[in-house]
Write an enzyme that holds these catalytic residues in place. Structure first.
Site, PDB file in Angstrom:
ATOM      1  N   ILE A 191      -3.580   3.412  -0.092  1.00 18.68           N
ATOM      2  CA  ILE A 191      -3.934   3.300   1.326  1.00 18.68           C
ATOM      3  C   ILE A 191      -5.401   3.665   1.548  1.00 18.68           C
ATOM      4  CG2 ILE A 191      -3.540   4.356   3.593  1.00 18.68           C
ATOM      5  CD1 ILE A 191      -0.601   4.405   2.972  1.00 18.68           C
ATOM      6  N   ALA A 247       0.833  -1.204   0.000  1.00 18.56           N
ATOM      7  CA  ALA A 247       0.000   0.000   0.000  1.00 18.56           C
ATOM      8  C   ALA A 247       0.866   1.251   0.000  1.00 18.56           C
ATOM      9  CB  ALA A 247      -0.927   0.008   1.218  1.00 18.56           C
ATOM     10  N   CYS A 248       0.503   2.203  -0.849  1.00 22.73           N
ATOM     11  CA  CYS A 248       1.187   3.496  -0.876  1.00 22.73           C
ATOM     12  C   CYS A 248       0.151   4.576  -1.172  1.00 22.73           C
ATOM     13  CB  CYS A 248       2.311   3.512  -1.904  1.00 22.73           C
ATOM     14  SG  CYS A 248       1.763   3.448  -3.619  1.00 22.73           S
ATOM     15  N   ASP A 249       0.625   5.791  -1.362  1.00 23.81           N
ATOM     16  CA  ASP A 249      -0.279   6.911  -1.610  1.00 23.81           C
ATOM     17  C   ASP A 249      -1.213   6.644  -2.785  1.00 23.81           C
ATOM     18  OD1 ASP A 249      -0.317   8.940   0.166  1.00 23.81           O
ATOM     19  OD2 ASP A 249       1.391  10.006  -0.661  1.00 23.81           O
ATOM     20  N   SER A 293       5.040   0.831  -5.233  1.00 26.21           N
ATOM     21  CA  SER A 293       4.360  -0.268  -4.541  1.00 26.21           C
ATOM     22  C   SER A 293       4.062  -1.413  -5.506  1.00 26.21           C
ATOM     23  CB  SER A 293       3.074   0.219  -3.880  1.00 26.21           C
ATOM     24  OG  SER A 293       2.136   0.653  -4.845  1.00 26.21           O
TER      25      SER A 293
END
EC number: 2.7.1.197
Length: 589
Positions: free
Chosen positions: A419, A386-388, A394
């Site tokens: 996320i 999970a990332c922005d 990711s």
């Protein structure tokens, strides 16, 4: 101190929510950009009939998509529908493209219908659910449409005009390059997507509608600064940083994954100057040559940038020259910094560990305590990176771990997502970068969370696979502190210590940093005791009562078993701990 942490997380959430309304719809922006590049009067294939689609897409489709996505983020499908209805009110109540209005009305629509459902859902009589749900969404959307038409649309139109005039004034004053003083450091703080897609994309699209191109699409997407820094490491770097920089260059420049050069900058914080110098010079060149793109370049790959440049040889050359100048300038500045550096080796792993400790200190926290968590195929059914934005680095991290999981013979799906889209599901292992872990834990508290410093180069992946296969427990997973208390150095007799050894398991990075920290403290206190690092399997050579072994809580049992006769200093973090000063104060050598 926790107030500062929550404030930082809230700022990240705000920036992410803006970019998350745009990024899922980037394909529509690119389609609009291609349509514009091909079929308008000065396009590659002028076509009056197809050119008529450009305006409606800009005015209606793109803002409605943003509003729909914004509502969906808040309250699923019902929020999306109400958000889209409210966005139409803002669009028709203004004469300018209503991107900012969509970013306001979409989430507002989702939030309003969410609050309505929370208040009245349990009061609906059986059999009337569909009737109430349909009419409530329609009436709430209708009310917000009127509000947007008469209030939000005109206000946002005025604000948009003011912002546009401000940007135009900055461009006319030749001050736009100064924006890179903020943009380059912001990348490392995970605000790159918020800047690029939350601010520059909406403003840039409006500029394209008026001028046919926009320089704003090049401000954050320019791969030149990162390319120059990686090239400097390839020529003047040392150790693992030098050897890994060539592969990082390919991923960064052609793949558009800018996150891959962040650890190289954090390894030498003075390289922020190189990134800023490259960004400023590149933007100055773009401005001087009147360069721009017709749509957002996402990801920031040179391929995407060339594909979205305006028609003609010179527009493409102008863009390439800006990228080249940025790369050359950042290379020269980075080369001076690296050439002047006197350290013997650049360890990416050590730099990543130091970065994690520095970030934790800046937030008023200690570095997360290492623990042994029970991770197995019984407790983990899927793995999520999970990332922005849920893409980019990711996605590459997920690909790396997916390959390792497959080779280990495990049938556990590995995916990546934003996320903001995480669900609170059990038996899920979520991998995030350390700075984003608090937000991931807030979205999915039931999951197991693993923090890494860099999605693209982490030894943690081998630990995860080993834990899943039952080979060994995974260390440093976010969790509760073990009940065993650390051994206080004051309980040990330090008058006869002849050497200090920092022990480590699989990863040497934090041990190296801890070793250097102890050496620096000893030098300041004129203590002439050698300090070194050693693997746990090598501790038998140091099994003596006049040897002090430093290790973490999670490795305490293994270390004491490997060298039972030694003395021990057990710390929370090998990088940042007050125990080193206490130990040095009790030594007389």
């Amino acid at each position: 101190m926790e107030e500062k942490v929550s404030l930082k997380v809230r700022v990240q959430k705000l920036g992410t929510s803006l970019s998350n309304m745009v990024m899922p719809n980037i394909g529509a922006f690119i389609a609009w950009g291609v349509l514009t590049a091909l079929f308008i009067a000065d396009g590659y294939l002028p076509n009056e009939q197809l050119a008529t689609v450009v305006g409606p897409m800009l005015t209606y489709l793109l803002p409605i998509l943003i509003g729909y996505t914004g509502g969906y983020m808040i309250h699923g499908q019902r929020g999306a529908v109400v958000g889209a209805i409210a966005t139409v009110g803002a669009i028709t109540g203004s004469s300018v493209p209503m991107f900012i209005g969509a970013m306001v009305m979409g989430p507002l629509g989702g939030w309003t219908i969410k609050k309505f459902d929370e208040k009245f859902q349990e009061k609906i009589r059986p059999g009337f659910e569909m009737l109430v749900n349909n009419f409530s969404a329609g009436l709430v959307g209708f009310a917000l449409l009127l509000l947007a038409f008469y209030a939000i649309g005109p206000v946002v139109s005025t604000l948009t005009g003011a912002v546009g005039n401000g940007v135009e004034a900055i461009v006319n004053a030749r001050l736009l390059p100064m924006a890179n003083i903020i943009i380059e450091p912001a990348k490392v703080l995970f605000l790159n997507n918020a800047l690029n897609h939350g601010i520059f994309t909406p403003l840039g699209v409006e500029q394209v509608a008026q001028a046919g191109k926009s320089i704003l699409f090049l401000l954050e997407a320019n791969p030149g600064p990162g390319l120059g820094i990686l090239l400097a490491y390839a020529v003047f770097g040392k150790g693992s940083a030098k050897s890994s920089s060539w592969g990082a260059m390919v991923i960064h420049f052609f793949g558009g994954i800018h996150e891959i050069y962040f650890p190289y900058v954090m390894m030498k914080p003075t390289l922020f100057l190189a990134a800023m110098a490259g960004g400023i010079s590149g933007t100055f060149t773009f401005q001087l040559l009147d360069a721009g793109l017709k749509s957002p370049a996402s990801p920031g790959s040179i391929i995407a940038i060339i594909a979205t440049a305006p028609k003609g040889v010179w527009p493409h050359l102008n863009v390439l020259l800006g990228v080249l100048v940025a790369a050359v300038v950042s290379f020269l500045v980075a080369a001076l910094i690296l050439h002047a550096d006197k350290s013997t080796e650049d360890s990416l792993e050590a730099a990543q560990a130091a970065t994690q400790a520095a970030k934790a200190q800046s937030k008023g926290q200690l570095v997360s305590t290492s623990v042994d968590a029970v991770v197995s195929t019984d407790s983990v059914e899927k793995i999520i990176f999970a990332c922005d934005a849920g893409m980019g680095s990711s996605a590459m991290g997920a690909s790396i771990l997916r390959d390792k999981v497959k080779k280990a013979g495990l049938e556990i799906p590995v995916s990546n997502q934003a996320i903001s889209n995480l669900l609170d599901t059990p038996k899920t292992l979520i991998v995030t970068q350390e700075e984003l872990t608090p937000r991931a834990k807030d979205k999915s508290p039931s999951a197991i969370h693993v923090s890494v410093d860099n999605f693209l180069a982490s030894s943690r992946y081998d630990e995860i696979v080993a834990s899943l296969t039952g080979a060994s427990p995974i260390a440093e997973i976010e969790g509760d502190i073990p009940t065993s208390a650390p051994v206080d150095s004051q309980e040990s007799d330090l008058n006869h210590i002849d050497a200090v050894v920092v022990a480590y398991g699989k990863a040497q990075g934090t041990a190296t940093m801890g070793c250097e920290t102890i050496r620096a403290i000893f030098r300041n206190k004129n203590i002439r005791i050698p300090v070194s690092t050693a693997k746990i399997s090598e501790l038998g050579e140091f099994n003596s009562k006049n040897i002090m072994i430093v290790t973490t809580i999670s490795l305490q049992a293994e270390v004491q078993q490997a060298a039972p006769n030694s003395q021990f200093l057990i710390v929370d973090s090998l990088v940042t701990t007050p125990e080193y000063d206490k130990m040095a104060a009790r030594m007389y050598k």
